[in-house]
Design a protein around this motif. Structure first.
Motif, PDB file in Angstrom:
ATOM      1  N   GLY A   1      63.079  47.190 129.812  1.00 23.39           N
ATOM      2  CA  GLY A   1      63.082  46.087 130.976  1.00 23.39           C
ATOM      3  C   GLY A   1      61.993  45.122 130.355  1.00 23.39           C
ATOM      4  O   GLY A   1      61.355  45.328 129.689  1.00 23.39           O
ATOM      5  N   MET A   2      62.013  43.906 131.134  1.00 19.58           N
ATOM      6  CA  MET A   2      61.253  42.776 130.563  1.00 19.58           C
ATOM      7  C   MET A   2      59.970  43.094 131.092  1.00 19.58           C
ATOM      8  O   MET A   2      58.961  42.717 130.448  1.00 19.58           O
ATOM      9  N   ASP A   3      59.709  43.983 131.974  1.00 22.34           N
ATOM     10  CA  ASP A   3      58.294  44.476 132.361  1.00 22.34           C
ATOM     11  C   ASP A   3      57.490  45.171 130.957  1.00 22.34           C
ATOM     12  O   ASP A   3      56.222  44.777 130.953  1.00 22.34           O
TER      13      ASP A   3
ATOM     14  N   PHE B   1      56.110  35.583 139.476  1.00 19.37           N
ATOM     15  CA  PHE B   1      56.639  36.956 139.363  1.00 19.37           C
ATOM     16  C   PHE B   1      55.272  37.782 139.139  1.00 19.37           C
ATOM     17  O   PHE B   1      54.310  37.464 138.460  1.00 19.37           O
TER      18      PHE B   1
ATOM     19  N   TYR C   1      53.355  39.798 135.670  1.00 18.01           N
ATOM     20  CA  TYR C   1      52.070  38.952 134.684  1.00 18.01           C
ATOM     21  C   TYR C   1      50.844  39.365 134.788  1.00 18.01           C
ATOM     22  O   TYR C   1      50.047  39.833 133.863  1.00 18.01           O
TER      23      TYR C   1
ATOM     24  N   CYS D   1      58.181  30.720 134.365  1.00 16.84           N
ATOM     25  CA  CYS D   1      59.291  31.466 134.920  1.00 16.84           C
ATOM     26  C   CYS D   1      60.463  30.358 135.639  1.00 16.84           C
ATOM     27  O   CYS D   1      59.964  29.685 136.492  1.00 16.84           O
TER      28      CYS D   1
ATOM     29  N   ASN E   1      60.860  33.268 140.397  1.00 17.60           N
ATOM     30  CA  ASN E   1      60.763  34.071 141.572  1.00 17.60           C
ATOM     31  C   ASN E   1      59.333  34.113 142.216  1.00 17.60           C
ATOM     32  O   ASN E   1      58.364  34.348 141.415  1.00 17.60           O
TER      33      ASN E   1
ATOM     34  N   ASP F   1      60.232  33.192 130.996  1.00 18.31           N
ATOM     35  CA  ASP F   1      60.835  34.557 131.860  1.00 18.31           C
ATOM     36  C   ASP F   1      62.179  33.676 132.467  1.00 18.31           C
ATOM     37  O   ASP F   1      62.269  33.029 133.316  1.00 18.31           O
TER      38      ASP F   1
ATOM     39  N   ALA G   1      64.796  35.427 133.653  1.00 17.78           N
ATOM     40  CA  ALA G   1      65.408  36.609 134.266  1.00 17.78           C
ATOM     41  C   ALA G   1      66.521  36.116 135.219  1.00 17.78           C
ATOM     42  O   ALA G   1      67.498  37.069 135.401  1.00 17.78           O
ATOM     43  N   TYR G   2      66.588  35.019 135.730  1.00 21.45           N
ATOM     44  CA  TYR G   2      67.793  34.449 136.602  1.00 21.45           C
ATOM     45  C   TYR G   2      68.399  33.370 136.170  1.00 21.45           C
ATOM     46  O   TYR G   2      69.157  32.857 136.674  1.00 21.45           O
TER      47      TYR G   2
ATOM     48  N   THR H   1      66.565  39.750 130.591  1.00 21.10           N
ATOM     49  CA  THR H   1      66.570  41.012 131.175  1.00 21.10           C
ATOM     50  C   THR H   1      68.004  41.327 131.633  1.00 21.10           C
ATOM     51  O   THR H   1      68.917  40.232 131.773  1.00 21.10           O
TER      52      THR H   1
ATOM     53  N   SER I   1      68.889  43.072 134.189  1.00 14.28           N
ATOM     54  CA  SER I   1      68.447  43.825 135.319  1.00 14.28           C
ATOM     55  C   SER I   1      69.171  42.922 136.444  1.00 14.28           C
ATOM     56  O   SER I   1      69.741  43.594 137.501  1.00 14.28           O
ATOM     57  N   LYS I   2      69.153  41.716 136.366  1.00 15.84           N
ATOM     58  CA  LYS I   2      69.838  40.814 137.483  1.00 15.84           C
ATOM     59  C   LYS I   2      71.319  40.563 137.395  1.00 15.84           C
ATOM     60  O   LYS I   2      72.152  41.086 137.832  1.00 15.84           O
TER      61      LYS I   2
ATOM     62  N   ARG J   1      67.369  49.491 132.535  1.00 14.35           N
ATOM     63  CA  ARG J   1      65.796  49.198 132.269  1.00 14.35           C
ATOM     64  C   ARG J   1      66.486  48.722 130.650  1.00 14.35           C
ATOM     65  O   ARG J   1      66.324  49.161 129.592  1.00 14.35           O
ATOM     66  N   VAL J   2      66.783  47.384 130.556  1.00  7.71           N
ATOM     67  CA  VAL J   2      66.749  46.765 129.200  1.00  7.71           C
ATOM     68  C   VAL J   2      66.082  45.411 129.503  1.00  7.71           C
ATOM     69  O   VAL J   2      66.773  44.502 130.075  1.00  7.71           O
TER      70      VAL J   2
HETATM   71  C1  PLP Z   1      63.083  41.198 138.066  1.00 10.36           C
HETATM   72  C2  PLP Z   1      62.267  40.355 137.390  1.00 10.36           C
HETATM   73  C3  PLP Z   1      61.928  40.749 135.933  1.00 10.36           C
HETATM   74  C4  PLP Z   1      61.801  42.240 135.496  1.00 10.36           C
HETATM   75  O1  PLP Z   1      62.752  42.407 134.705  1.00 10.36           O
HETATM   76  P1  PLP Z   1      63.095  44.084 134.198  1.00 10.36           P
HETATM   77  O2  PLP Z   1      64.047  43.894 132.941  1.00 10.36           O
HETATM   78  O3  PLP Z   1      63.873  44.678 135.522  1.00 10.36           O
HETATM   79  O4  PLP Z   1      61.812  44.532 133.995  1.00 10.36           O
HETATM   80  C5  PLP Z   1      61.101  39.817 135.235  1.00 10.36           C
HETATM   81  N1  PLP Z   1      60.897  38.548 135.620  1.00 10.36           N
HETATM   82  C6  PLP Z   1      61.405  38.095 136.794  1.00 10.36           C
HETATM   83  C7  PLP Z   1      60.901  36.818 137.249  1.00 10.36           C
HETATM   84  C8  PLP Z   1      61.927  38.994 137.552  1.00 10.36           C
HETATM   85  O5  PLP Z   1      62.285  38.409 138.782  1.00 10.36           O
END
Ligand code: PLP
Length: 555
Positions: free
Chosen positions: A87-89, A114, A117, A160, A164, A190, A192-193, A217, A219-220, A228-229
């Motif tokens: 995951g990005m985490d 987010f 961080y 980001c 988020n 970041d 993610a979206y 990521t 994830s979304k 978890r990637v």
């Molecule tokens: C959901 C989210 C992440 C986490 O991503 P994972 O790959 O699920 O760990 C990272 N950054 C933002 C802004 C998110 O909303």
């Protein structure tokens, strides 16, 4: 300054100097074909003996090339610019530990943003500078906001985009200006979206600015939160350095398998159409909400919408009472809830909570999406009974494509169907499985069948004659009376036509009667498909009423 000298000057010295953990797999990644007695693994496969666990007794490749190659292609970068983690985490945690010296260095974040961080920085004893985004400026950010709020200890700026929980983007120009003005600070973007936004990825700046890191990521947008990637995209030298501290084997063997399946052309097709759908839904929900005088709605380029209330906790409970859980973000932004975009039905429930009552049938086109994968075929089909286009068919059988195009065109509905089947054996599996999937897709799209004609018929003629009767009765039956003069049309066996309609009748749950005769086999079959299309088109048509065309009360 060479990249390596520059990197040496900004990374933690102890990371630079340390030796990375050396695993059996990283020394000899490809041990296939050898007797593997190098990693103290168990030689037996575990229970249960499913294909997913076929290799579970072996340590996986720490950075599976299959996954890296696919991600590199999707993100449009080189394989050596990519690192995958849990995951990005985990990516966030890794870059902080490579570049920030505990009790000394800092990062800059721009709340509300987010949460991880700061948590990752806190864990590593790294100071966190905050530049607070202004609600009155719709959370917009300029390069000065960043440049004026860092100091010599600031090793990473987290940006980001889309952000988020606010949903707005950071301009690519801002990212570039910050990267240019702060050459010894890393700009971690970041994304993610980003798949839900209409903007370019910051990866286009990587060649010019080695201090830019892009984080992705699955994830979304890719619906893979449970697998978890996360991906770090950066200059190859940076990737090498971060790889040194990556805890061994971030991706589990079964996960690698499902990632590769999901990132196959079929998986990506599905993902892309879902993203399109979620964006449409987001815009639909937004358009309804901005009309409401008692809330403030923030425009969103992501898959959620931030809403401000007079009393958010009251509304939070209201949502709960309606069976919906949303995220209360009032700690960061007073009286706000963040609402994720769900299916059209779920979103209608959200709108209903706001007092907007949308009868599902009115907004909803009759659509469906069916995916089916066996050892013989892999099929994805999308149907929209209330649109005429697009019609896109690829089954690897030219004649069959042509017939299916006729079916959709003359049936008056949109059909996108792709099949990758074992046509090198023969056409049987492809034709049968396409019929199954098409039948299911049509049946699902018809839904409760309220307001449809139900019956259809047609008798078009060429030099051949084809007559098709259909009843969307809920019972799959085929009556087939056709005489052909030849057993093949080109390389297509005509016996497959009956097989196609039998499978289709079963899965569409319809009674289909076909009678045809004539001289030219191609014409007979084309006549059948066209007549069927016309009959189906009539049967699925909606009249203005909302009545179920059955005295029984169900179909
Ligand atoms: C959901 C989210 C992440 C986490 O991503 P994972 O790959 O699920 O760990 C990272 N950054 C933002 C802004 C998110 O909303």
């Amino acid at each position: 300054m060479s990249i390596n000298n520059w990197l040496y000057s900004i990374a933690r010295k102890e990371i630079w100097d340390m030796a990375a953990y050396s695993s059996a797999r990283s020394e000899l990644a490809d041990a296939i074909g050898l007797v593997q007695l190098d990693a103290n693994e168990n030689p037996y496969t575990p229970y249960p003996a499913t294909p997913e666990l076929a290799n579970a007794n072996r340590y996986p490749d720490p950075q599976p090339k299959s996954v890296l190659n696919r991600l590199a292609m999707i993100y449009g970068v080189n394989v050596n610019q990519i690192l995958v983690g849990r995951g990005m985490d985990e990516i966030i945690d890794l870059i902080i530990r490579v570049f920030c010296k505990p009790y000394n260095d800092s990062i800059l974040i721009t709340p509300p943003t987010f949460g991880y961080y700061k948590v990752a920085a806190d864990i590593s004893a790294i100071k966190v500078y905050e530049y607070h985004l202004d609600e009155d400026k719709r959370f917009a950010i300029t390069s000065e906001d960043i440049i004026n709020n860092v100091d010599i200890t600031t090793k990473i700026v987290f940006l980001c985009t889309p952000n988020n929980p606010t949903g707005n983007i950071v301009d690519l120009q801002v990212i570039e200006d910050v990267a240019r003005n702060l050459p010894n600070t890393l700009i971690a973007v970041d994304e993610a979206y980003i798949e839900f936004a209409n903007i370019n990825s910051a990866t286009c700046l990587l060649d010019k600015y080695p201090n830019i890191l892009v984080m992705k990521t699955l994830s979304k947008a890719y619906a893979f939160a449970g697998v978890r990637v996360g991906t770090l995209i950066a200059h190859a030298e940076i990737i090498q350095l971060v790889k040194k501290i990556l805890p061994p084997y971030p991706l589990a063997e079964p996960c690698i398998r499902v990632i590769n399946q999901m990132l196959s052309p079929f998986g990506l097709d599905l993902t892309n159409s879902r993203i399109k759908e979620l964006k449409l839904e987001r815009d639909r929900v937004y358009k309804h909400l901005i009309k409401l005088p008692f809330i403030k709605v923030y425009p969103s380029e992501s898959n959620f919408i931030l809403v401000k209330f007079d009393d958010a906790s009251k509304w939070y409970k209201k949502f709960l009472n309606n069976g919906i859980v949303v995220r209360n973000r009032s700690k960061d932004i007073p009286n706000t809830l963040r609402i994720s975009i769900g299916t059209p039905e779920q979103n209608n429930l959200v709108l209903k909570t706001f007092g907007i009552d949308i009868a599902t049938k009115n907004i909803q086109e009759r659509r469906s999406l069916v995916v089916r994968k066996t050892n013989e075929t892999e099929i994805i089909a999308q149907v929209n009974l209330d649109k005429f286009s697009p019609i896109k068919i690829h089954t690897k059988i030219g004649f069959f494509d042509h017939m299916l195009e006729q079916l959709a065109k003359h049936g008056g509905f949109s059909l996108e169907l792709k099949c990758d089947g074992d046509t090198h054996i023969d056409y049987h599996h492809t034709v049968e499985d396409v019929a199954i999937v098409l039948g299911e897709a049509l049946c699902n799209a018809l839904g409760d069948k309220k307001g449809i004609n139900r019956y259809g018929y047609s008798i078009p003629m060429d030099e051949s004659k084809a007559e098709v009767l259909i009843d969307l009765s809920g019972r799959g039956i085929l009556v087939y009376k056709v005489h052909y003069t030849t057993p093949m049309v080109g390389d297509f066996p005509v016996e497959m036509v009956e097989h196609f309609f039998l499978s289709l009748a079963t899965h569409l749950k319809a009674a289909i009667h076909i009678e045809a005769s004539g001289y030219n086999t191609h014409h007979i079959i084309e006549g059948i498909f066209k007549a069927f299309a016309k009959a189906l088109g009539l049967a699925i048509q909606k009249s203005n009423n909302d009545i179920l065309p059955s005295t029984k009360g169900m179909l």
